[in-house]
Design a protein around this motif. Structure first.
Motif, PDB file in Angstrom:
ATOM      1  N   ARG A  95       0.836  -1.206   0.000  1.00  0.00           N
ATOM      2  CA  ARG A  95       0.000   0.000   0.000  1.00  0.00           C
ATOM      3  C   ARG A  95       0.871   1.256   0.000  1.00  0.00           C
ATOM      4  O   ARG A  95       0.548   2.251  -0.664  1.00  0.00           O
ATOM      5  N   ARG A  96       1.974   1.197   0.734  1.00  0.00           N
ATOM      6  CA  ARG A  96       2.904   2.344   0.739  1.00  0.00           C
ATOM      7  C   ARG A  96       3.490   2.571  -0.647  1.00  0.00           C
ATOM      8  O   ARG A  96       3.559   3.710  -1.128  1.00  0.00           O
ATOM      9  N   SER A  97       3.890   1.492  -1.307  1.00  0.00           N
ATOM     10  CA  SER A  97       4.422   1.620  -2.663  1.00  0.00           C
ATOM     11  C   SER A  97       3.344   2.083  -3.630  1.00  0.00           C
ATOM     12  O   SER A  97       3.610   2.892  -4.534  1.00  0.00           O
ATOM     13  N   ALA A  98       2.121   1.570  -3.448  1.00  0.00           N
ATOM     14  CA  ALA A  98       1.024   1.977  -4.323  1.00  0.00           C
ATOM     15  C   ALA A  98       0.726   3.465  -4.168  1.00  0.00           C
ATOM     16  O   ALA A  98       0.418   4.152  -5.156  1.00  0.00           O
ATOM     17  N   ASN A  99       0.840   3.982  -2.957  1.00  0.00           N
ATOM     18  CA  ASN A  99       0.623   5.418  -2.746  1.00  0.00           C
ATOM     19  C   ASN A  99       1.684   6.243  -3.470  1.00  0.00           C
ATOM     20  O   ASN A  99       1.391   7.313  -4.018  1.00  0.00           O
ATOM     21  N   ALA A 100       2.924   5.764  -3.464  1.00  0.00           N
ATOM     22  CA  ALA A 100       3.986   6.479  -4.177  1.00  0.00           C
ATOM     23  C   ALA A 100       3.720   6.478  -5.682  1.00  0.00           C
ATOM     24  O   ALA A 100       3.919   7.490  -6.362  1.00  0.00           O
ATOM     25  N   VAL A 101       3.279   5.338  -6.216  1.00  0.00           N
ATOM     26  CA  VAL A 101       2.955   5.264  -7.643  1.00  0.00           C
ATOM     27  C   VAL A 101       1.772   6.161  -7.969  1.00  0.00           C
ATOM     28  O   VAL A 101       1.750   6.839  -9.004  1.00  0.00           O
TER      29      VAL A 101
END
Length: 296
Positions: A201-207
């Motif tokens: 989810r953290r990576s998805a927020n960055a994307v």
């Protein structure tokens, strides 16, 4: 965890490993595919010989193939293949991307013993941060172009802005697809543990931040082009309006019918009708145009 590269001649390992390869036709890729039972996945990808154009995810019984994209300094997309199995990770990418990945792998980790999926998710996050840096450079370029993109001689700058919008659209489209791959109800999230899902989810927020910023900048540059087109149209209209009374005077006095020819032979008639009258018409046209522009 061992990190192997293309120039590494080792063919045996103890425990999990990460292989960094510059292509699917290298000896390291063939060796890692044999060790991790990835031959079918690689064969399915390379059999058509086409360059991938969008992110993708394929999940097998004991492995997963995640295709992501980052962007080079010239804003062109660069594919990165992450092939994950139970005993190792194979990463296939271009040289510059491999350098960044290598630096990240050798950087101190906040986790004492990160597993392969934690490493993959962290790399996804770092790729998104790198794309944000590319976007920063593109925003700075667009600001410089905006300053020079006004006027009749700014066609190269407007063309550069249009090309920049094409790159932004590509970033927007690719980031949108990558964000969907990381959706909480997606196939990737379903095969991860709860802890890995939080990382995802953290990576998805960055994307998603990359996608939102690319969308905003794309729309902003579109507004800039539209405003500049409007300004140029107004200037051309103003110039054409000035020449309207001149064209009228030239057309009238160029008819050469008898009554007119008999009465404009003197110098005073030429100065009055051929010089003063057109100038007066131009002045009246400019004043009226200015008033209309102010009233609107």
């Amino acid at each position: 965890m061992q990190v192997l590269e293309d120039d590494d001649t080792r063919t045996r390992h103890d425990g999990e490993f990460i292989a960094l390869s510059r292509g699917f036709d290298t000896r390291l890729t063939a060796w890692a595919a044999g060790q991790l039972d990835l031959a079918d996945s690689i064969r399915a990808h390379t059999r058509h010989g086409r360059t991938p154009r969008r992110p993708a995810l394929s999940i097998g019984e004991s492995s997963a193939h995640l295709l992501l994209f980052t962007f080079r300094a010239d804003s062109d997309p660069s594919p990165i293949h992450l092939l994950v199995a139970s005993d190792g990770l194979l990463i296939v990418a271009d040289g510059d991307d491999l350098d960044r990945i290598r630096d990240r792998l050798h950087a101190p980790s906040t986790s004492p013993s990160p597993d392969l999926w934690a490493i993959v998710i962290d790399l996804v996050h770092q790729l998104a941060l790198h794309t944000q840096d590319i976007l920063d450079d593109m925003v700075e370029r667009s600001r410089r172009l905006e300053v020079r993109a006004a006027g009749f001689t700014s066609a190269p700058e407007r063309k550069a802005i249009a090309e920049l919008r094409n790159h932004l659209f590509s970033i927007q489209e690719i980031s949108d697809t990558q964000h969907r791959l990381m959706a909480p109800d997606g196939d990737l999230a379903q095969c991860l543990s709860p802890g890995h899902r939080r990382q995802l989810r953290r990576s998805a927020n960055a994307v998603d931040a990359v996608r939102s910023r690319a969308t905003q900048q794309y729309a902003r540059l579109g507004d800039v082009l539209q405003q500049q087109g409007t300004i140029i149209s107004e200037r051309l209209t103003f110039v054409a309006t000035i020449f309207l009374p001149l064209n009228l005077a030239a057309g009238f006095f160029g008819t050469n019918f008898g009554w007119l020819v008999d009465r404009i032979g003197s110098l005073s008639a030429f100065l009055a009708l051929g010089v003063a009258l057109p100038l007066l018409l131009v002045l009246v046209t400019i004043v009226l145009t200015h008033r209309v522009a102010r009233s609107s």
